[in-house]
Enzyme design. Structure first.
Site, mmCIF file in Angstrom:
data_model
loop_
_atom_site.group_PDB
_atom_site.id
_atom_site.type_symbol
_atom_site.label_atom_id
_atom_site.label_comp_id
_atom_site.label_asym_id
_atom_site.label_seq_id
_atom_site.Cartn_x
_atom_site.Cartn_y
_atom_site.Cartn_z
ATOM 1 N N GLN A 158 0.064 -28.381 -12.886
ATOM 2 C CA GLN A 158 -0.173 -27.218 -12.033
ATOM 3 C C GLN A 158 -0.845 -27.627 -10.727
ATOM 4 O O GLN A 158 -0.527 -27.108 -9.660
ATOM 5 C CB GLN A 158 -1.049 -26.194 -12.755
ATOM 6 N N HIS A 161 1.238 -28.519 -7.692
ATOM 7 C CA HIS A 161 2.002 -27.450 -7.033
ATOM 8 C C HIS A 161 1.503 -27.182 -5.619
ATOM 9 O O HIS A 161 2.291 -26.992 -4.692
ATOM 10 C CB HIS A 161 1.854 -26.149 -7.826
ATOM 11 N N GLU A 226 -2.478 -17.227 -15.553
ATOM 12 C CA GLU A 226 -1.021 -17.125 -15.477
ATOM 13 C C GLU A 226 -0.389 -17.857 -16.665
ATOM 14 O O GLU A 226 0.445 -17.302 -17.386
ATOM 15 C CB GLU A 226 -0.540 -17.740 -14.162
ATOM 16 N N HIS A 227 -0.769 -19.112 -16.848
ATOM 17 C CA HIS A 227 -0.303 -19.915 -17.977
ATOM 18 C C HIS A 227 -1.497 -20.281 -18.848
ATOM 19 O O HIS A 227 -2.508 -20.759 -18.328
ATOM 20 C CB HIS A 227 0.350 -21.215 -17.506
ATOM 21 N N ASP A 260 8.336 -23.558 -17.342
ATOM 22 C CA ASP A 260 8.781 -23.461 -15.949
ATOM 23 C C ASP A 260 10.297 -23.517 -15.823
ATOM 24 O O ASP A 260 10.867 -22.997 -14.855
ATOM 25 C CB ASP A 260 8.181 -24.611 -15.129
ATOM 26 N N HIS A 319 5.348 29.469 -10.393
ATOM 27 C CA HIS A 319 5.536 28.668 -11.606
ATOM 28 C C HIS A 319 5.478 29.566 -12.836
ATOM 29 O O HIS A 319 6.317 29.477 -13.746
ATOM 30 C CB HIS A 319 4.433 27.599 -11.720
#
Length: 329
Positions: A158, A161, A226-227, A260, A319
């Site tokens: 990660q 990235h 996230e992961h 991924d 109504h």
């Protein structure tokens, strides 16, 4: 999901009509980060959902476009591709231009400018999420089967990235913490993107020692990663304790890198703690639901009486009368 209906004993019917979106736009990175996998993860669920037209935008710096991105677009049956990127690509998809048609929803990852543009056009079009930098949290307990070099590489997968990606290691074992730190330094000595990974670890990385499993679970739920990798002998024993995570990778033979590309579930996941209230991208993101309501003559009467009373208390006389006609006729 499919359209469904339910009928009660009075002949009233309730249900939902599920309809695919007409046209969606997918943003695919193509500058410093060029990912054919992102094409597949966005276009395939759109097509499975039944979207009539999928428009892809992808930047082509200096006129160069990754051939694998185009190959992925072909395999995923993307309908049209435009070589445009950045905030202007998002604006084009949202509002339309002479050449790029306006879409109903925009999905896909991008840099901070793309994320800001998606936030700005939300309401004009739908969006999947405001995605931030990639993240992983790896949890382990110093068990005999753990491999410090595996854990270190999972964190670095990660960190490489982006310089603001987040890699966090949480363990109940001080010895393991030290071993992983050593393995990270060894790996950084030879990784091609070591400079990026090192900056990422410096900016947002962490090695966290917790006193026990309970505290470890508390850290995980606070971060809402996230992961999440559970590198333990029995990951199923932890599953009920985890409330917030985009994707949960069970066991030490399930690295995030597989997710991924080819594990099956989507790799477009909530980041920056948004796993507390949102989900991975899926087929359901490319569909919308319309409520179906049918009242029989008999079944409408008790409902109309209830609506009449509530409307009067809300001082909405039209109504009330509209409902009253149905049970006084």
């Amino acid at each position: 999901q499919e359209t469904w209906q339910y009928e009660d004993e009075l002949g009233n019917r309730l249900g939902q009509k599920v309809t695919a979106l007409d046209r969606v736009g997918i943003y695919v990175p193509g500058g410093l980060a060029s990912y054919p996998s992102s094409v597949l993860m966005n276009a395939i669920p759109a097509k499975v959902a039944g979207v009539k037209e999928v428009i892809m935008v992808v930047p082509a710096p200096k006129g160069v476009l990754n051939p694998l991105v185009l190959a992925a677009a072909h395999l995923a049956k993307v309908d049209r591709v435009f070589t445009i990127g950045g905030a202007q690509a998002v604006a084009a998809l949202a509002y339309g231009t002479e050449t790029i048609p306006a879409v109903d929803k925009i999905t896909g990852p991008g840099n901070k400018y793309v994320a800001a543009a998606k936030r700005a056009v939300f309401g004009q079009v739908g969006i999947d999420m405001i995605a931030g930098p990639s993240e992983v949290l790896v949890y382990a307990e110093g068990e005999a089967q753990d491999c410090a070099d595996w854990l270190a590489m999972d964190l670095l997968s990660q960190a490489e990235h982006d310089r603001i990606a987040q890699a966090i290691f949480v363990t109940t074992s001080e010895k393991q913490l030290e071993e992983v730190a050593i393995e990270i330094e060894k790996a950084l000595a030879e990784l091609p993107k070591a400079d990026i990974a090192r900056d990422s670890l410096k900016n947002r990385g962490a090695l966290i020692l917790v006193k026990d499993r309970e505290e470890g679970m508390a850290v995980i739920n606070r971060v809402a990663p996230e992961h999440l990798e559970l590198s333990v002998d029995n990951p199923d024993a932890l599953l009920d304790s985890i409330r917030h995570a985009g994707a949960i990778f069970m066991g030490r033979h399930t690295p995030e890198a597989i997710g991924d590309y080819c594990a099956g579930p989507n790799h477009v996941l909530p980041t920056s703690g948004t796993a507390r209230f949102s989900s991975p991208l899926g087929v359901y993101d490319f569909q919308k639901k319309s409520s179906i309501i049918y009242c029989s003559e008999t079944g409408s009467k008790p409902l109309a009486q209830t609506a009449d009373i509530l409307a009067q208390h809300e001082d909405l006389e039209a109504h009330a009368r509209s409902a009253r006609y149905r049970y006084q006729s």
